[in-house]
Design an enzyme around this catalytic site. Structure first.
Site, PDB file in Angstrom:
ATOM      1  N   GLU A 178       0.832  -1.217   0.000  1.00 30.85           N
ATOM      2  CA  GLU A 178       0.000   0.000   0.000  1.00 30.85           C
ATOM      3  C   GLU A 178       0.860   1.258   0.000  1.00 30.85           C
ATOM      4  O   GLU A 178       0.741   2.124   0.864  1.00 30.85           O
ATOM      5  CB  GLU A 178      -0.962  -0.008   1.192  1.00 30.85           C
ATOM      6  N   GLU A 371      -5.649  -8.273  -0.887  1.00 30.83           N
ATOM      7  CA  GLU A 371      -6.354  -8.026   0.375  1.00 30.83           C
ATOM      8  C   GLU A 371      -7.795  -7.661   0.057  1.00 30.83           C
ATOM      9  O   GLU A 371      -8.052  -6.916  -0.881  1.00 30.83           O
ATOM     10  CB  GLU A 371      -5.741  -6.860   1.172  1.00 30.83           C
TER      11      GLU A 371
HETATM   12  P1  P53 Z   1      -7.049  -2.622   9.519  1.00 30.12           P
HETATM   13  C1  P53 Z   1      -5.552   2.054   5.943  1.00 30.12           C
HETATM   14  C2  P53 Z   1      -6.493   2.089   4.933  1.00 30.12           C
HETATM   15  C3  P53 Z   1      -6.752   0.933   4.232  1.00 30.12           C
HETATM   16  C4  P53 Z   1      -6.063  -0.235   4.475  1.00 30.12           C
HETATM   17  O1  P53 Z   1      -6.784  -2.616   7.945  1.00 30.12           O
HETATM   18  C5  P53 Z   1      -5.093  -0.247   5.446  1.00 30.12           C
HETATM   19  C6  P53 Z   1      -4.864   0.892   6.193  1.00 30.12           C
HETATM   20  C7  P53 Z   1      -3.934   0.868   7.327  1.00 30.12           C
HETATM   21  O2  P53 Z   1      -4.669   0.504   8.471  1.00 30.12           O
HETATM   22  O3  P53 Z   1      -4.318  -1.317   5.707  1.00 30.12           O
HETATM   23  C8  P53 Z   1      -4.377  -2.499   4.972  1.00 30.12           C
HETATM   24  O4  P53 Z   1      -6.134  -3.625  10.105  1.00 30.12           O
HETATM   25  C9  P53 Z   1      -3.053  -3.138   5.268  1.00 30.12           C
HETATM   26  C10 P53 Z   1      -3.113  -4.197   6.326  1.00 30.12           C
HETATM   27  C11 P53 Z   1      -4.288  -3.908   7.248  1.00 30.12           C
HETATM   28  C12 P53 Z   1      -5.567  -4.028   6.439  1.00 30.12           C
HETATM   29  O5  P53 Z   1      -5.541  -3.146   5.334  1.00 30.12           O
HETATM   30  O6  P53 Z   1      -6.748  -1.227   9.941  1.00 30.12           O
HETATM   31  O7  P53 Z   1      -2.326  -3.573   4.147  1.00 30.12           O
HETATM   32  O8  P53 Z   1      -1.873  -4.217   6.964  1.00 30.12           O
HETATM   33  O9  P53 Z   1      -4.350  -4.716   8.364  1.00 30.12           O
HETATM   34  C13 P53 Z   1      -6.837  -3.803   7.225  1.00 30.12           C
HETATM   35  O10 P53 Z   1      -8.488  -2.985   9.694  1.00 30.12           O
END
Ligand code: P53
Length: 473
Positions: A178, A371
């Site tokens: 990201e 993801e």
């Molecule tokens: P969490 C911000 C916005 C979108 C995705 O997120 C993001 C983030 C950072 O938090 O992170 C990605 O755990 C990232 C993972 C993360 C996952 O999305 O905040 O690549 O490390 O855990 C989900 O709910």
């Protein structure tokens, strides 16, 4: 070709990141990473980035779900679900504890030998991110993170060591997770996790923006150098970009809304433009000029960018965002047509089909959805079962759109790895209670729990999805 229309060798798996599940923050000579100085936050309570590790603070990544000691059991469960791939990252600080050493740490390299061997035992292909929010803290405190050009060499050295060591055990790679989150440079967490930028009090918005572009430029250069070198080390490597793809929808049919959404899409995705095209898009060069931004981009850098373009686009997709023109700028507005999660993330399965179409048209490259998922609270019943129909509904709706994009829109998609296939520490909040897993882990936000793993209803559902290659959702 199977009933769903997906290729017979479609990659089905799940995704995690080292710092969010491994724990063992000092095991095997591991150094301190930026993730090790992030405290636990909560919904709408940001995580703090402390000055080193401070007594009395709660740092959930230090022990996480202790995958470091449980990886055999966890990979066995992934195999039971039918995974043929597994996305994780290599913790940079296991290999180079400070980041600027000449020689790597053998114990760290050995750990990933073991993890990858365990995957291959079950026919699971590792999909590896080199830098996922976990740069060495020493590079942050001594060099100011990616604001320093010297960090390019440290990263490229790290990449080289990994590519050589895992030449025959890893085929799919991504450079920076990201990489475009830092677009939101006023958010302390996003710039620290992407680039190790910890702003000082005298660094105002304009300075922050300039440093973010500078750091980003060094990252895309480092990424290109790594891609080029990776292909020399093993021509069969597939090395991708990894962007957070959040489509920005215009709030209305007003031309001003349409235009601002388009302009902000350009500002949000230039990182993958550079990684896929090998050059900066015209709109960004114009933006730099217009705003007096003069990132240190040399003629040599521009050649490097051309020589290290990516093989595929890896991206995360969670939700769309809706924006409206607001004077010369824009504002984020609610999309009344979409429901949201407890953490206020809109739920928009069609946005995933939109994403696949948009990325296909822009880059003409194969893609991997690395993801996707819903963070939610789970309840363990008295008999130990966990009923999570909300998670199944979310994933089913998204997989349906993914399959339509393949069959009806002709996108080339290699695989799908939903986020947090086993419960882990949330990146954004540091919570355990924001769960994504098919596998439940007994641990709460305060760190209590025996770390026992158990199968949620979604575990059996996803097993069936994989078994039928997406035909039975
Ligand atoms: P969490 C911000 C916005 C979108 C995705 O997120 C993001 C983030 C950072 O938090 O992170 C990605 O755990 C990232 C993972 C993360 C996952 O999305 O905040 O690549 O490390 O855990 C989900 O709910």
């Amino acid at each position: 070709m199977s009933k769903s229309g997906l290729a017979a060798d479609f990659l089905w798996g799940g995704a995690v990141a080292a710092h969010q599940l491994e724990g063992g923050w000092q095991a095997g000579g591991k150094g301190l990473s930026i993730a090790d100085v992030m405290t636990a936050g909560a919904n709408k309570v940001p995580r703090k980035i402390t000055d080193g590790v401070q007594a009395g603070e709660n740092y959930p990544n230090h022990s996480a779900i202790d995958f470091y000691h449980h990886y055999k059991e966890d990979i066995k469960l992934f195999a039971e679900m039918g995974f043929n791939c597994f996305r994780t990252s290599i913790a940079w600080t296991r290999i180079f504890p400070n980041g600027d050493e000449a020689e790597p740490n053998e114990a760290g390299l050995k750990f990933y030998d073991d993890v990858f061997a365990e995957c291959h035992k079950y026919g699971i292909e590792p999909v590896i991110t080199l830098s996922h929010f976990e740069m060495p803290y020493h590079l942050v405190s001594e060099y100011g993170g990616w604001r320093d050009r010297r960090v390019i060499d440290f990263f490229v050295h790290f990449a080289e060591v990994c590519f050589k060591r895992y030449r025959n055990s890893v085929k799919y790679w991504m450079t920076f997770n990201e990489i475009n989150n830092q677009m939101d440079y006023m958010n302390d967490f996003l710039v620290a996790t992407d680039s190790g930028l910890v702003f000082r009090n005298n660094e105002d918005a304009a300075t922050r923006e300039a440093l973010m572009y500078q750091a980003s430029h060094y990252e895309v250069v480092a990424s290109a150098l790594a891609v080029k070198m990776g292909h020399q080390i093993n021509p069969d490597f597939k090395i991708g970009s990894m962007i957070n793809f959040t489509p920005l929808y215009p709030a209305s049919a007003k031309p001003a809304d349409i235009l601002v959404a388009e302009k902000m899409m350009q500002r949000r995705y230039w990182w993958s433009d550079v990684q896929a095209w090998g050059r900066y898009p015209v709109g960004m060069e114009a933006y730099f000029k217009q705003h007096g931004l003069r990132p240190d981009i040399t003629a040599e850098d521009r050649i490097v960018l051309q020589e290290g373009t990516v093989d595929y686009i890896g991206f995360s997709y969670y939700n769309s965002m809706t924006i409206a023109a607001d004077g010369a700028s824009f504002k984020i507005v609610a999309n009344p047509t979409l429901e949201t999660s407890e953490w206020d993330w809109p739920i928009d399965p069609l946005g995933l089909r939109y994403a696949l179409n948009w990325l296909q048209d822009r880059y003409h490259l194969p893609m991997m959805i690395v993801e996707n998922g819903l963070g939610a609270r789970d309840k363990v019943e008295a008999d130990g079962s966990i009923h999570d129909p909300y998670r199944i509904d979310y994933l089913r709706a998204h997989i349906e759109q993914m399959i339509k994009a393949v069959n009806e829109d002709g996108v080339e998609l290699w695989g799908y790895t939903p986020w947090g296939c086993i419960d882990l520490v949330s990146a954004g909040t540091g919570q355990m209670s924001k769960r994504y897993g098919f596998i439940y882990v007994d641990k709460d936000d305060e760190g209590n729990g025996i770390l026992a793993r158990s199968r949620k209803d979604s575990f059996y559902w996803y097993q069936k999805v994989i078994q039928t290659n997406g035909a039975d959702l």
